[in-house]
Write a protein that holds these residues in place. Structure first.
Motif, PDB file in Angstrom:
ATOM      1  N   TYR A  42       0.846  -1.194   0.000  1.00 33.87           N
ATOM      2  CA  TYR A  42       0.000   0.000   0.000  1.00 33.87           C
ATOM      3  C   TYR A  42       0.880   1.242   0.000  1.00 33.87           C
ATOM      4  O   TYR A  42       1.887   1.303   0.698  1.00 33.87           O
ATOM      5  CB  TYR A  42      -0.888  -0.011   1.245  1.00 33.87           C
ATOM      6  N   GLN A  43       0.488   2.227  -0.793  1.00 35.19           N
ATOM      7  CA  GLN A  43       1.215   3.500  -0.814  1.00 35.19           C
ATOM      8  C   GLN A  43       0.387   4.537  -0.062  1.00 35.19           C
ATOM      9  O   GLN A  43      -0.794   4.728  -0.362  1.00 35.19           O
ATOM     10  CB  GLN A  43       1.447   3.950  -2.252  1.00 35.19           C
ATOM     11  N   PRO A  44       1.000   5.179   0.948  1.00 36.26           N
ATOM     12  CA  PRO A  44       0.230   6.132   1.750  1.00 36.26           C
ATOM     13  C   PRO A  44      -0.295   7.305   0.919  1.00 36.26           C
ATOM     14  O   PRO A  44       0.276   7.666  -0.111  1.00 36.26           O
ATOM     15  CB  PRO A  44       1.229   6.603   2.808  1.00 36.26           C
ATOM     16  N   ARG A  45      -1.385   7.859   1.386  1.00 34.93           N
ATOM     17  CA  ARG A  45      -2.008   9.018   0.740  1.00 34.93           C
ATOM     18  C   ARG A  45      -1.864  10.235   1.641  1.00 34.93           C
ATOM     19  O   ARG A  45      -1.710  10.107   2.852  1.00 34.93           O
ATOM     20  CB  ARG A  45      -3.503   8.759   0.518  1.00 34.93           C
ATOM     21  N   ASP A  72       1.618   8.969  -2.103  1.00 37.73           N
ATOM     22  CA  ASP A  72       3.031   9.170  -1.810  1.00 37.73           C
ATOM     23  C   ASP A  72       3.837   8.069  -2.493  1.00 37.73           C
ATOM     24  O   ASP A  72       3.495   6.895  -2.392  1.00 37.73           O
ATOM     25  CB  ASP A  72       3.255   9.127  -0.301  1.00 37.73           C
ATOM     26  N   ASP A  73       4.871   8.441  -3.205  1.00 33.38           N
ATOM     27  CA  ASP A  73       5.657   7.445  -3.943  1.00 33.38           C
ATOM     28  C   ASP A  73       6.954   7.075  -3.219  1.00 33.38           C
ATOM     29  O   ASP A  73       7.976   6.829  -3.838  1.00 33.38           O
ATOM     30  CB  ASP A  73       5.939   7.922  -5.365  1.00 33.38           C
ATOM     31  N   ILE A 102       4.957   3.610   5.982  1.00 32.77           N
ATOM     32  CA  ILE A 102       4.056   4.494   6.722  1.00 32.77           C
ATOM     33  C   ILE A 102       4.610   4.654   8.131  1.00 32.77           C
ATOM     34  O   ILE A 102       4.782   3.672   8.846  1.00 32.77           O
ATOM     35  CB  ILE A 102       2.631   3.911   6.767  1.00 32.77           C
ATOM     36  N   ASN A 103       4.885   5.884   8.506  1.00 34.94           N
ATOM     37  CA  ASN A 103       5.385   6.190   9.840  1.00 34.94           C
ATOM     38  C   ASN A 103       4.184   6.426  10.754  1.00 34.94           C
ATOM     39  O   ASN A 103       3.465   7.415  10.610  1.00 34.94           O
ATOM     40  CB  ASN A 103       6.279   7.431   9.781  1.00 34.94           C
TER      41      ASN A 103
END
Length: 140
Positions: A42-45, A72-73, A102-103
């Motif tokens: 999953y890429q965060p938004r 976010d890439d 993801i932090n």
């Protein structure tokens, strides 16, 4: 006074979208596959705001609106797990599994900031409502 309510309402809607985006990031913190079942973390938004010149309060204070929700890439986080079914089979990351970058602390701070902004705008709406009510009681 109605303009102030409109501006605060626009901010509430924008912050709600931001909170939904953050909660989606947190919910997908361990999602390793895309909707097709391919090994893709999953890429965060993140939410982008912009001023809304169509909504202006007294004193030319503009409203806010969500311009877009961007992906976010960031490079994924790799963990060495050669027995995992989603481990990379060849190349530089052979034996590694790609996890979303993801932090959690960053997400919590962003959520706290959005919540505080949401609460502040509710406070502005309450004050505006109170001022309107007091103005009407003076005129009556």
């Amino acid at each position: 006074m109605i303009g102030a309510l409109d501006v605060s309402t626009s901010a509430l809607v924008a912050q709600r979208t931001r909170l939904n985006t953050i909660s989606g990031n947190i919910a997908n913190i361990s999602t390793l596959q895309d909707e097709n079942g391919d090994a893709k973390p999953y890429q965060p938004r993140y939410t982008i705001f912009q001023t809304d010149e169509n909504m202006v309060a007294t004193g030319n204070a503009p409203g806010v609106k969500v311009s877009s929700v961007e992906i976010d890439d960031k490079e994924p986080l790799y963990r060495y797990q050669p027995d995992h079914p989603l481990a990379v089979k060849e190349g530089k990351w052979k034996g590694y599994v790609a996890y979303p970058n993801i932090n959690m602390n960053e997400q919590f701070v962003d959520a706290l900031e959005a919540t505080r902004s949401y609460e502040a705008n509710i406070g502005v709406m309450e004050i505006s409502k109170s001022l309107g009510s007091q103005s009407l009681s003076i005129l009556a």
